[in-house]
Scaffold this motif. Structure first.
Motif, mmCIF file in Angstrom:
data_model
loop_
_atom_site.group_PDB
_atom_site.id
_atom_site.type_symbol
_atom_site.label_atom_id
_atom_site.label_comp_id
_atom_site.label_asym_id
_atom_site.label_seq_id
_atom_site.Cartn_x
_atom_site.Cartn_y
_atom_site.Cartn_z
ATOM 1 N N ASP A 10 -31.331 1.131 -3.351
ATOM 2 C CA ASP A 10 -31.343 1.910 -4.585
ATOM 3 C C ASP A 10 -32.016 3.249 -4.298
ATOM 4 O O ASP A 10 -33.143 3.279 -3.814
ATOM 5 C CB ASP A 10 -32.122 1.100 -5.633
ATOM 6 C CG ASP A 10 -32.031 1.690 -7.015
ATOM 7 O OD1 ASP A 10 -32.130 2.923 -7.135
ATOM 8 O OD2 ASP A 10 -31.861 0.918 -7.974
ATOM 9 N N VAL A 52 -25.740 0.131 -3.581
ATOM 10 C CA VAL A 52 -26.337 -0.100 -4.907
ATOM 11 C C VAL A 52 -25.441 -1.045 -5.714
ATOM 12 O O VAL A 52 -24.231 -0.814 -5.828
ATOM 13 C CB VAL A 52 -26.517 1.229 -5.681
ATOM 14 C CG1 VAL A 52 -27.142 0.970 -7.049
ATOM 15 C CG2 VAL A 52 -27.358 2.204 -4.872
ATOM 16 N N VAL A 53 -26.038 -2.094 -6.276
ATOM 17 C CA VAL A 53 -25.269 -3.066 -7.065
ATOM 18 C C VAL A 53 -24.878 -2.427 -8.397
ATOM 19 O O VAL A 53 -25.731 -2.025 -9.186
ATOM 20 C CB VAL A 53 -26.078 -4.363 -7.305
ATOM 21 C CG1 VAL A 53 -25.258 -5.358 -8.118
ATOM 22 C CG2 VAL A 53 -26.484 -4.989 -5.967
ATOM 23 N N GLN A 54 -23.587 -2.323 -8.624
ATOM 24 C CA GLN A 54 -23.087 -1.693 -9.854
ATOM 25 C C GLN A 54 -22.917 -2.706 -10.975
ATOM 26 O O GLN A 54 -23.043 -2.379 -12.147
ATOM 27 C CB GLN A 54 -21.740 -1.008 -9.589
ATOM 28 C CG GLN A 54 -21.787 0.063 -8.535
ATOM 29 C CD GLN A 54 -22.662 1.223 -8.945
ATOM 30 O OE1 GLN A 54 -22.551 1.718 -10.058
ATOM 31 N NE2 GLN A 54 -23.536 1.654 -8.057
ATOM 32 N N LEU A 55 -22.553 -3.915 -10.601
ATOM 33 C CA LEU A 55 -22.378 -4.940 -11.630
ATOM 34 C C LEU A 55 -22.371 -6.314 -10.987
ATOM 35 O O LEU A 55 -22.108 -6.473 -9.796
ATOM 36 C CB LEU A 55 -21.073 -4.720 -12.408
ATOM 37 C CG LEU A 55 -19.776 -4.802 -11.613
ATOM 38 C CD1 LEU A 55 -19.191 -6.207 -11.580
ATOM 39 C CD2 LEU A 55 -18.766 -3.851 -12.230
ATOM 40 N N TYR A 63 -24.457 -4.370 -20.080
ATOM 41 C CA TYR A 63 -24.303 -2.936 -19.855
ATOM 42 C C TYR A 63 -23.035 -2.413 -20.547
ATOM 43 O O TYR A 63 -23.093 -1.476 -21.338
ATOM 44 C CB TYR A 63 -24.248 -2.699 -18.339
ATOM 45 C CG TYR A 63 -23.871 -1.315 -17.909
ATOM 46 C CD1 TYR A 63 -24.836 -0.326 -17.755
ATOM 47 C CD2 TYR A 63 -22.546 -0.990 -17.628
ATOM 48 C CE1 TYR A 63 -24.493 0.951 -17.332
ATOM 49 C CE2 TYR A 63 -22.195 0.285 -17.208
ATOM 50 C CZ TYR A 63 -23.166 1.246 -17.058
ATOM 51 O OH TYR A 63 -22.816 2.508 -16.645
ATOM 52 N N ASP A 88 -14.316 -0.036 -12.157
ATOM 53 C CA ASP A 88 -14.222 -1.501 -12.181
ATOM 54 C C ASP A 88 -13.472 -2.004 -13.402
ATOM 55 O O ASP A 88 -12.992 -3.145 -13.422
ATOM 56 C CB ASP A 88 -15.631 -2.109 -12.134
ATOM 57 C CG ASP A 88 -16.532 -1.494 -13.205
ATOM 58 O OD1 ASP A 88 -16.421 -1.889 -14.359
ATOM 59 O OD2 ASP A 88 -17.333 -0.587 -12.875
ATOM 60 N N ASP A 157 -19.505 6.501 -17.242
ATOM 61 C CA ASP A 157 -19.915 5.246 -16.596
ATOM 62 C C ASP A 157 -20.002 5.504 -15.099
ATOM 63 O O ASP A 157 -19.162 5.067 -14.311
ATOM 64 C CB ASP A 157 -18.869 4.162 -16.897
ATOM 65 C CG ASP A 157 -19.261 2.813 -16.318
ATOM 66 O OD1 ASP A 157 -20.398 2.663 -15.840
ATOM 67 O OD2 ASP A 157 -18.407 1.902 -16.334
ATOM 68 N N ASP A 160 -25.452 6.205 -9.882
ATOM 69 C CA ASP A 160 -26.692 6.975 -10.043
ATOM 70 C C ASP A 160 -26.427 8.454 -9.731
ATOM 71 O O ASP A 160 -25.552 8.770 -8.928
ATOM 72 C CB ASP A 160 -27.772 6.447 -9.082
ATOM 73 C CG ASP A 160 -28.150 5.010 -9.397
ATOM 74 O OD1 ASP A 160 -28.143 4.646 -10.582
ATOM 75 O OD2 ASP A 160 -28.435 4.252 -8.453
ATOM 76 N N GLN A 190 -24.473 6.711 -19.241
ATOM 77 C CA GLN A 190 -25.541 5.849 -18.729
ATOM 78 C C GLN A 190 -26.559 6.758 -18.058
ATOM 79 O O GLN A 190 -26.205 7.643 -17.288
ATOM 80 C CB GLN A 190 -24.974 4.772 -17.784
ATOM 81 C CG GLN A 190 -24.684 5.186 -16.350
ATOM 82 C CD GLN A 190 -25.905 5.132 -15.440
ATOM 83 O OE1 GLN A 190 -26.976 4.693 -15.850
ATOM 84 N NE2 GLN A 190 -25.742 5.610 -14.229
ATOM 85 N N TYR A 225 -30.360 -4.144 -12.680
ATOM 86 C CA TYR A 225 -30.665 -2.753 -12.338
ATOM 87 C C TYR A 225 -32.178 -2.585 -12.268
ATOM 88 O O TYR A 225 -32.869 -2.751 -13.279
ATOM 89 C CB TYR A 225 -30.123 -1.776 -13.397
ATOM 90 C CG TYR A 225 -28.614 -1.737 -13.536
ATOM 91 C CD1 TYR A 225 -27.777 -2.262 -12.556
ATOM 92 C CD2 TYR A 225 -28.027 -1.151 -14.656
ATOM 93 C CE1 TYR A 225 -26.402 -2.218 -12.695
ATOM 94 C CE2 TYR A 225 -26.650 -1.108 -14.797
ATOM 95 C CZ TYR A 225 -25.841 -1.645 -13.825
ATOM 96 O OH TYR A 225 -24.491 -1.598 -13.973
ATOM 97 N N TRP A 230 -32.716 -0.199 -19.435
ATOM 98 C CA TRP A 230 -31.700 0.800 -19.103
ATOM 99 C C TRP A 230 -31.400 1.697 -20.283
ATOM 100 O O TRP A 230 -31.372 1.240 -21.428
ATOM 101 C CB TRP A 230 -30.416 0.102 -18.626
ATOM 102 C CG TRP A 230 -29.756 0.936 -17.569
ATOM 103 C CD1 TRP A 230 -28.615 1.677 -17.712
ATOM 104 C CD2 TRP A 230 -30.223 1.157 -16.241
ATOM 105 N NE1 TRP A 230 -28.350 2.346 -16.539
ATOM 106 C CE2 TRP A 230 -29.317 2.055 -15.626
ATOM 107 C CE3 TRP A 230 -31.318 0.711 -15.510
ATOM 108 C CZ2 TRP A 230 -29.478 2.485 -14.306
ATOM 109 C CZ3 TRP A 230 -31.478 1.151 -14.203
ATOM 110 C CH2 TRP A 230 -30.561 2.019 -13.619
HETATM 111 N N1 AG3 Z 1 -22.626 2.141 -13.426
HETATM 112 C C1 AG3 Z 1 -24.041 2.394 -13.531
HETATM 113 C C2 AG3 Z 1 -24.797 1.726 -12.509
HETATM 114 C C3 AG3 Z 1 -26.116 2.248 -12.239
HETATM 115 C C4 AG3 Z 1 -26.774 1.320 -11.345
HETATM 116 N N2 AG3 Z 1 -27.891 1.928 -10.770
HETATM 117 C C5 AG3 Z 1 -28.855 1.243 -10.189
HETATM 118 N N3 AG3 Z 1 -28.870 -0.049 -10.173
HETATM 119 N N4 AG3 Z 1 -29.798 1.943 -9.665
HETATM 120 C C6 AG3 Z 1 -22.232 0.799 -13.392
HETATM 121 C C7 AG3 Z 1 -20.785 0.663 -13.238
HETATM 122 C C8 AG3 Z 1 -20.312 -0.471 -14.031
HETATM 123 N N5 AG3 Z 1 -19.128 -0.147 -14.730
#
Ligand code: AG3
Length: 280
Positions: A10, A52-55, A63, A88, A157, A160, A190, A225, A230
């Motif tokens: 991250d 970085v994990v997005q979802l 979210y 996604d 969406d 970072d 976001q 996150y 958030w």
């Molecule tokens: N988009 C925002 C993710 C931010 C994650 N940042 C982090 N964990 N530092 C997510 C995409 C999902 N549609």
């Protein structure tokens, strides 16, 4: 079998999340970023971009429901919606739950994220084939500059604010969004967490305030996150945003009229947050 771990990279958080992984399902590199799909026993599949994990499949609704349904319910009749990023498909899925939406344009710079999501995340990418969806593979910052008085709601969406996503937090970008929105349009983006990214939140809020008459901040807790608390920055040309303007009829897991109201910070705390009075 030995446990395998994935340590998140991250860019802004002072901690590193470490996930137990049961399988690496996909690893690739697009023109824009590294893309990974991991299987976790606790969270289901994870989509990872540039480390970085997005979802995750388990909590993504926390979210996506907030990002989409707060602005869409603050608007009396959103018909034309633009999503910047969101490759996604999770945000698109929520937007298209609204029967009043006639067209949702999703502009994601990276076609490969969409392809990976179609392959591994059917519960998120389920709306790409909806006849109301239009997918464009272009830079959102570029795309929006061609529009004036076009969209009811714009949703950002993004990843970072590093690299190509950084411009999506600037005053210049918000001016383009303002022009692309109809005279009663609403923007939500976001904007990272209160705990670890407060300077960023304040900066983005101030940029929005230079452009839009109504600016506010709402939050949800996203366990995956780092920062957790958030934020979503919302900017409106005409409508107040703290209460839904329409009955909530879409099927959701957490969003409701009540959750909409409670997502916003109390006025006094919001003011202290932005003025720098809230410190730790
Ligand atoms: N988009 C925002 C993710 C931010 C994650 N940042 C982090 N964990 N530092 C997510 C995409 C999902 N549609």
């Amino acid at each position: 079998m030995k446990d395998v771990f994935f340590i998140e990279r991250d860019p802004y958080a002072p901690v590193r999340h470490c996930y137990t992984i049961s399988k690496i399902l996909y690893e690739g590199k697009s023109k824009y970023q590294e893309i990974m799909v991991l299987e976790s026993p606790e969270f289901g599949k994870l989509l990872v971009l540039d480390g970085v994990v997005q979802l995750d499949e388990k909590y993504e609704f926390l979210y996506h429901e907030y990002l989409a349904h707060v602005p869409l319910h603050a608007h009396p009749s959103p018909e034309n919606v633009l999503i910047i990023g969101g490759g996604d498909g999770g945000t698109l899925r929520e937007v298209l739950k609204h029967s009043c939406v006639r067209r949702a344009v999703l502009v994601d710079i990276d076609r490969e994220v969409i392809e990976v999501s179609r392959r591994f995340f059917p519960t998120l990418s389920c709306s790409f084939d909806d006849t109301r969806a239009i997918v464009v593979n272009e830079d959102g910052y570029r795309y929006i500059q061609d529009y004036e008085n076009e969209f009811d709601v714009v949703l950002v969406d993004s990843t970072d604010p590093v690299g190509f996503a950084h411009v999506l937090t600037t005053e210049e970008f918000f001016r383009f969004v303002h022009r692309a929105l109809k005279e009663d349009g609403i923007l939500t983006a976001q904007t990272e967490s209160i705990h670890y990214h407060l300077d960023m939140v304040v900066k983005i809020q101030n940029n929005l305030k230079k452009v839009f008459p109504i600016v506010d901040l709402y939050t949800s807790v996203v366990p995956i996150y780092a920062g957790y608390w958030w934020t979503y920055s919302i900017a409106s040309k005409k409508y107040s945003v703290r209460t839904p303007r329409r009955a909530v009829e879409v099927p959701t897991k957490i969003y409701s009229e009540e959750m909409h109201k409670y997502a916003f910070l109390p006025e006094n705390f919001y003011r202290r947050l932005l003025s720098g009075e809230y410190k730790y």
